[in-house]
Motif scaffolding. Structure first.
Motif, PDB file in Angstrom:
ATOM      1  N   LEU A  21       0.813  -1.211   0.000  1.00 11.54           N
ATOM      2  CA  LEU A  21       0.000   0.000   0.000  1.00 11.54           C
ATOM      3  C   LEU A  21       0.853   1.271   0.000  1.00 11.54           C
ATOM      4  CD1 LEU A  21      -2.840   1.321   0.270  1.00 11.54           C
ATOM      5  CD2 LEU A  21      -2.524   1.200   2.747  1.00 11.54           C
ATOM      6  N   LEU A  22       1.857   1.310   0.869  1.00 10.11           N
ATOM      7  CA  LEU A  22       2.626   2.540   1.068  1.00 10.11           C
ATOM      8  C   LEU A  22       3.371   3.034  -0.170  1.00 10.11           C
ATOM      9  CD1 LEU A  22       4.031   2.105   4.688  1.00 10.11           C
ATOM     10  CD2 LEU A  22       1.993   3.317   3.907  1.00 10.11           C
ATOM     11  N   PRO A  23       3.804   2.154  -1.090  1.00 11.20           N
ATOM     12  CA  PRO A  23       4.439   2.706  -2.297  1.00 11.20           C
ATOM     13  C   PRO A  23       3.578   3.717  -3.039  1.00 11.20           C
ATOM     14  CG  PRO A  23       4.945   0.376  -2.148  1.00 11.20           C
ATOM     15  CD  PRO A  23       3.963   0.684  -1.038  1.00 11.20           C
ATOM     16  N   TRP A  24       2.248   3.566  -2.989  1.00 12.40           N
ATOM     17  CA  TRP A  24       1.395   4.546  -3.649  1.00 12.40           C
ATOM     18  C   TRP A  24       1.480   5.908  -2.957  1.00 12.40           C
ATOM     19  CZ3 TRP A  24      -0.392   5.140  -8.200  1.00 12.40           C
ATOM     20  CH2 TRP A  24      -0.658   4.032  -9.011  1.00 12.40           C
ATOM     21  N   PHE A 446      23.034   7.359  -3.155  1.00  7.10           N
ATOM     22  CA  PHE A 446      23.380   6.682  -4.403  1.00  7.10           C
ATOM     23  C   PHE A 446      22.474   5.464  -4.632  1.00  7.10           C
ATOM     24  CE2 PHE A 446      28.116   8.155  -4.448  1.00  7.10           C
ATOM     25  CZ  PHE A 446      27.695   9.442  -4.742  1.00  7.10           C
ATOM     26  N   ILE A 447      22.237   4.703  -3.573  1.00  5.05           N
ATOM     27  CA  ILE A 447      21.377   3.520  -3.697  1.00  5.05           C
ATOM     28  C   ILE A 447      19.958   3.941  -4.058  1.00  5.05           C
ATOM     29  CG2 ILE A 447      20.364   1.567  -2.450  1.00  5.05           C
ATOM     30  CD1 ILE A 447      22.930   1.520  -0.744  1.00  5.05           C
ATOM     31  N   ALA A 448      19.451   5.003  -3.405  1.00  4.26           N
ATOM     32  CA  ALA A 448      18.104   5.480  -3.710  1.00  4.26           C
ATOM     33  C   ALA A 448      17.993   5.913  -5.178  1.00  4.26           C
ATOM     34  CB  ALA A 448      17.737   6.634  -2.786  1.00  4.26           C
ATOM     35  N   THR A 449      19.019   6.574  -5.683  1.00  2.44           N
ATOM     36  CA  THR A 449      19.002   6.989  -7.087  1.00  2.44           C
ATOM     37  C   THR A 449      19.035   5.780  -8.004  1.00  2.44           C
ATOM     38  OG1 THR A 449      20.207   8.995  -6.462  1.00  2.44           O
ATOM     39  CG2 THR A 449      20.121   8.442  -8.803  1.00  2.44           C
ATOM     40  N   ALA A 450      19.819   4.785  -7.646  1.00  2.20           N
ATOM     41  CA  ALA A 450      19.861   3.552  -8.440  1.00  2.20           C
ATOM     42  C   ALA A 450      18.498   2.865  -8.457  1.00  2.20           C
ATOM     43  CB  ALA A 450      20.925   2.610  -7.889  1.00  2.20           C
ATOM     44  N   VAL A 451      17.804   2.901  -7.325  1.00  4.80           N
ATOM     45  CA  VAL A 451      16.445   2.349  -7.279  1.00  4.80           C
ATOM     46  C   VAL A 451      15.540   3.118  -8.240  1.00  4.80           C
ATOM     47  CG1 VAL A 451      14.398   2.033  -5.837  1.00  4.80           C
ATOM     48  CG2 VAL A 451      16.651   1.475  -4.924  1.00  4.80           C
ATOM     49  N   GLY A 452      15.688   4.448  -8.272  1.00  4.36           N
ATOM     50  CA  GLY A 452      14.884   5.259  -9.177  1.00  4.36           C
ATOM     51  C   GLY A 452      15.127   4.907 -10.636  1.00  4.36           C
ATOM     52  N   ILE A 453      16.389   4.702 -11.002  1.00  2.00           N
ATOM     53  CA  ILE A 453      16.712   4.318 -12.381  1.00  2.00           C
ATOM     54  C   ILE A 453      16.135   2.941 -12.694  1.00  2.00           C
ATOM     55  CG2 ILE A 453      18.624   3.760 -13.929  1.00  2.00           C
ATOM     56  CD1 ILE A 453      20.278   5.884 -12.447  1.00  2.00           C
ATOM     57  N   TRP A 454      16.270   2.024 -11.750  1.00  2.00           N
ATOM     58  CA  TRP A 454      15.743   0.658 -11.929  1.00  2.00           C
ATOM     59  C   TRP A 454      14.224   0.671 -12.074  1.00  2.00           C
ATOM     60  CZ3 TRP A 454      12.974  -2.315  -8.136  1.00  2.00           C
ATOM     61  CH2 TRP A 454      12.824  -3.661  -8.446  1.00  2.00           C
ATOM     62  N   LEU A 455      13.551   1.440 -11.219  1.00  2.00           N
ATOM     63  CA  LEU A 455      12.091   1.546 -11.320  1.00  2.00           C
ATOM     64  C   LEU A 455      11.669   2.192 -12.638  1.00  2.00           C
ATOM     65  CD1 LEU A 455      10.684   2.688  -7.837  1.00  2.00           C
ATOM     66  CD2 LEU A 455      10.182   0.578  -9.060  1.00  2.00           C
ATOM     67  N   GLY A 456      12.442   3.194 -13.066  1.00  2.00           N
ATOM     68  CA  GLY A 456      12.111   3.870 -14.314  1.00  2.00           C
ATOM     69  C   GLY A 456      12.168   2.936 -15.504  1.00  2.00           C
ATOM     70  N   LEU A 476       7.645  -2.175  -7.431  1.00  2.00           N
ATOM     71  CA  LEU A 476       7.328  -1.135  -6.446  1.00  2.00           C
ATOM     72  C   LEU A 476       7.488  -1.668  -5.024  1.00  2.00           C
ATOM     73  CD1 LEU A 476       4.130   0.422  -8.091  1.00  2.00           C
ATOM     74  CD2 LEU A 476       6.377   1.503  -7.877  1.00  2.00           C
ATOM     75  N   GLU A 477       7.048  -2.903  -4.800  1.00  3.27           N
ATOM     76  CA  GLU A 477       7.151  -3.483  -3.462  1.00  3.27           C
ATOM     77  C   GLU A 477       8.602  -3.720  -3.083  1.00  3.27           C
ATOM     78  OE1 GLU A 477       4.749  -6.745  -0.747  1.00  3.27           O
ATOM     79  OE2 GLU A 477       4.472  -6.717  -2.923  1.00  3.27           O
ATOM     80  N   ARG A 478       9.387  -4.213  -4.034  1.00  4.10           N
ATOM     81  CA  ARG A 478      10.803  -4.433  -3.733  1.00  4.10           C
ATOM     82  C   ARG A 478      11.506  -3.103  -3.460  1.00  4.10           C
ATOM     83  NH1 ARG A 478      15.719  -6.837  -7.533  1.00  4.10           N
ATOM     84  NH2 ARG A 478      17.193  -7.108  -5.802  1.00  4.10           N
ATOM     85  N   ALA A 479      11.170  -2.078  -4.249  1.00  4.55           N
ATOM     86  CA  ALA A 479      11.774  -0.763  -4.032  1.00  4.55           C
ATOM     87  C   ALA A 479      11.472  -0.257  -2.630  1.00  4.55           C
ATOM     88  CB  ALA A 479      11.248   0.217  -5.085  1.00  4.55           C
ATOM     89  N   PHE A 480      10.258  -0.502  -2.163  1.00  6.68           N
ATOM     90  CA  PHE A 480       9.890  -0.075  -0.811  1.00  6.68           C
ATOM     91  C   PHE A 480      10.824  -0.703   0.223  1.00  6.68           C
ATOM     92  CE2 PHE A 480       7.661  -1.126   3.130  1.00  6.68           C
ATOM     93  CZ  PHE A 480       7.292   0.139   3.575  1.00  6.68           C
ATOM     94  N   TRP A 481      11.044  -2.005   0.098  1.00  9.77           N
ATOM     95  CA  TRP A 481      11.884  -2.682   1.091  1.00  9.77           C
ATOM     96  C   TRP A 481      13.346  -2.256   0.982  1.00  9.77           C
ATOM     97  CZ3 TRP A 481       9.753  -4.202   5.176  1.00  9.77           C
ATOM     98  CH2 TRP A 481       8.476  -4.783   5.175  1.00  9.77           C
TER      99      TRP A 481
END
Length: 509
Positions: A21-24, A446-456, A476-481
Motif C-alpha cells: 500500500l505505502l508505495p502509492w 546513491f542507492i536510492a538513485t539507483a532504485v529510481g533508475i531501476w524503477l524507471g 514497487l514493493e521491492r523498491a519499498f523494502w
C-alpha cells in the motif's frame, strides 16, 4: 458493523502488508520531485542561452568586480546600498524577455504536469486502499485504478474548486451588499464590521460543508465505479444513511490534522520540519484514506479486511528492518552497473558545480560553523534523518516517470554540493564535518538513485506493454523494502551528524 470494526479494518489493512500500500503514498510524495524536472530543464536551457549569447561571461566579469563580503547595513546603510548596486548589471543580463518567457512557460508546464499527476496518484491510492480492505493486492489494483479513474478524480477536483469559488463569490457579494446598506442606513462602521465577522464564520462553515461533501466522493468513484457527478449523489446518500460514520471520519480527520499542525509547530521551534512530513506521508494519509474507504465499503456491504498480523507491532517492526536491510544488500549486489553509473554522474555533477562556482569564490561565502550555530543534537539528528530519508524516498519513486526525475535530482544535488564546497570559507572544516556521517549518507543517496533508475526502466517496460501489472507491482514493493534498508543507513548517519560531526570537525579548527 460498528465504527470500531472500520477502525480495526483500516489498521489491519495497513499493518498486514504495508509494502502493498505505502508505495502509492510514496509516489504521491514524489509528485513534486517529478514536477520539478520542468524547472530543472528550464535552468539548463537558461544556462545554455546565457552562455551562447555571451551574457554569462559578462555576468562573471561583474561578479568578480564585487567585493567579497557585504557591509553591515546597520553600521553603514549607504555602503551596503552601494554594494547591492553592483548586482544591478547582473540582473540586467539575466532578466531578458527570453528568460521571462522561459519562466512563464515553466510555471505553466509545471502546473499542468501536477494537474495530471495528482489525480493519477490519488486514484491509485484509494483503489489500493479499497483492494486491501477486501483482502486483495493493493498495488496491482492501484495500477488499474489509476488508469481507469484518474479523469474522474480530475473532474471531482475541478468541481470542488468551482464549488469553492461559487461559495466565495456568493457569500462575498451578499456581505458586500448588506454591509453597504447597513453602513448607509446606520452610518456606523461597527455594524459593517460585525456583519463581516459573521460572514467569515458562515464562509468557513460553507467551505467546510463543500469539503465534507467531496471527502467521500473519490471513494464512491472507486467502490461504486461511479462518474464524478454520480459519486456526489452517492456520497449524499451515504451521509444520510450513515451520519455517525461520516461524522466520525470528519472528526478524526480534523483532529488528526490539528494534532499534526500542533506537533509541527512545536518541532519547528527546534528547526525540525521534514520528520513530520515523513510521518504524515507514511502513516497519517494512508490511515485516513483507509478509514474513509472502510466506512464506505461497510456501507456497501463489501468490507472484508485481512486478518490482524500475528506478531506484535514491535516484532513486525524488527522483521521489517531485517527484511529491508537484506533487500538493500541484495539490490546493491544485483545492480553494480547502475550504481557505477550513479557514482559517475554524482562526481561529474559535483565537478560542474565546483567549476560553475568559480566566479562566486571569494565573493559569496558559506560557513559550516555558522550553519551549526544553535545546534541541538537530538533535534538535528531527527531533522537530518527525516530530511534525508524523504529525499531518498522521493528520488527513488520519482524515477517511475521514466528515470529522468531521479537522475535530475542526483545531478541537482551534485551541482549544489559542488557550489557549496567551492564557496565554503574553510574547506577542510567542511570536509571534516562531512566525513563521519557522509560515509553512510552519500552511499544511501546513491542507492536510492539507483532504485529510481531501476524503477524507471521497469515503468517504461510496463508503459510499452512489455511488463505486466504484477511485475510492475513487484518492482514497487521491492523498491519499498530496499528503501527501508536505505532508511537504516540514514538513521545511523543522522545520529552521527547530530551528535558527532558538529564536534568532531572542530578538532581541525
Amino acid at each position: 458493523m460498528s465504527l470500531s470494526d472500520s477502525v480495526t479494518a483500516a489498521i489491519a489493512a495497513l499493518r498486514r502488508r504495508p509494502s502493498d500500500l505505502l508505495p502509492w503514498y510514496l509516489l504521491g510524495a514524489a509528485v513534486p520531485a517529478i514536477v520539478r524536472l520542468v524547472p530543472f530543464l528550464a535552468i539548463a536551457v537558461g544556462f545554455v542561452y546565457l552562455e551562447t549569447t555571451g551574457r554569462l561571461a559578462t555576468i562573471q566579469d561583474h561578479l568578480q568586480g564585487i567585493e567579497g563580503q557585504p557591509p553591515d547595513p546597520e553600521a553603514d546603510q549607504e555602503a551596503f546600498d552601494e554594494w547591492m548596486s553592483g548586482f544591478e548589471p547582473v540582473f540586467e543580463q539575466v532578466f531578458t524577455p527570453e528568460i521571462v518567457a522561459l519562466v512563464l512557460v515553466t510555471i505553466g508546464l509545471s502546473f499542468l504536469l501536477f494537474l495530471v499527476l495528482f489525480p493519477i496518484v490519488s486514484a491509485g491510492q484509494l483503489t489500493a486502499c479499497s483492494a486491501r480492505l477486501i483482502d486483495r493486492r493493493g498495488l496491482t489494483a492501484g495500477i488499474a485504478g489509476a488508469r481507469r479513474y484518474w479523469l474522474r478524480f480530475l473532474g471531482l477536483y475541478v468541481l470542488e474548486f468551482l464549488a469553492c469559488i461559487a461559495v466565495l463569490l456568493t457569500i462575498g457579494t451578499m456581505v458586500f451588499v448588506v454591509a453597504v446598506v447597513a453602513l448607509a442606513a446606520t452610518g456606523a462602521g461597527v455594524v459593517a464590521g460585525l456583519i463581516a465577522l459573521v460572514a467569515v464564520l458562515v464562509l468557513f462553515v460553507a467551505l467546510a460543508a463543500v469539503r465534507a461533501l467531496f471527502a467521500f466522493a473519490p471513494v464512491a468513484v472507486v467502490v461504486d465505479d461511479a462518474t464524478a457527478l454520480g459519486s456526489l449523489s452517492n456520497t449524499l446518500a451515504f451521509v444520510r444513511a450513515r451520519p455517525v460514520g461520516a461524522g466520525f471520519y470528519y472528526a478524526v480527520s480534523l483532529g488528526t490534522m490539528l494534532a499534526i499542525s500542533a506537533v509541527s509547530g512545536v518541532l519547528l521551534l527546534v528547526d525540525v520540519m521534514a520528520f513530520t512530513s515523513l510521518v504524515t506521508a507514511l502513516l497519517v494519509f494512508p490511515f485516513l484514506d483507509l478509514l474513509k474507504t472502510a466506512l464506505y465499503n461497510d456501507y456497501r456491504g463489501r468490507l472484508r479486511p485481512p486478518t490482524k498480523p500475528e506478531r506484535s507491532a514491535r516484532g513486525q517492526f524488527r522483521a521489517g528492518v531485517r527484511r529491508g536491510w537484506n533487500e538493500m544488500v541484495a539490490f546493491v549486489r544485483a545492480t553494480p552497473g547502475t550504481h557505477a553509473l550513479v557514482v559517475v554522474l554524482a562526481f561529474a555533477s559535483f565537478w560542474v558545480g565546483w567549476e560553475a562556482a568559480e566566479p562566486l569564490a571569494g565573493t559569496v561565502e558559506t560557513s559550516i560553523s555558522a550553519r551549526l550555530e544553535g545546534h541541538i543534537p537530538p533535534a538535528a539528528a531527527l531533522e537530518f534523518f527525516g530530511n534525508n530519508w524523504m529525499v531518498a524516498l522521493t528520488t527513488a519513486f520519482s524515477g517511475v516517470a521514466f528515470v529522468l526525475p531521479a537522475v535530475a535530482s542526483l545531478l541537482f544535488n551534485g551541482v549544489f554540493m559542488g557550489v557549496y564546497g567551492r564557496t565554503e570559507a574553510e574547506p577542510m572544516e567542511l570536509l571534516a564535518f562531512v566525513i563521519p556521517h557522509g560515509i553512510l549518507e552519500i552511499p544511501a543517496i546513491f542507492i536510492a538513485t539507483a532504485v529510481g533508475i531501476w524503477l524507471g526502466r521497469i515503468g517504461w517496460r510496463a508503459f510499452r506493454g512489455r511488463a505486466t501489472r504484477a511485475e510492475f507491482a513487484d518492482a514497487l514493493e521491492r523498491a519499498f523494502w530496499v528503501l527501508v534498508g536505505v532508511g537504516i543507513l540514514l538513521a545511523v548517519a543522522g545520529v552521527i551528524e547530530g551528535f558527532l560531526s558538529p564536534y568532531y570537525f572542530r578538532l581541525f579548527l
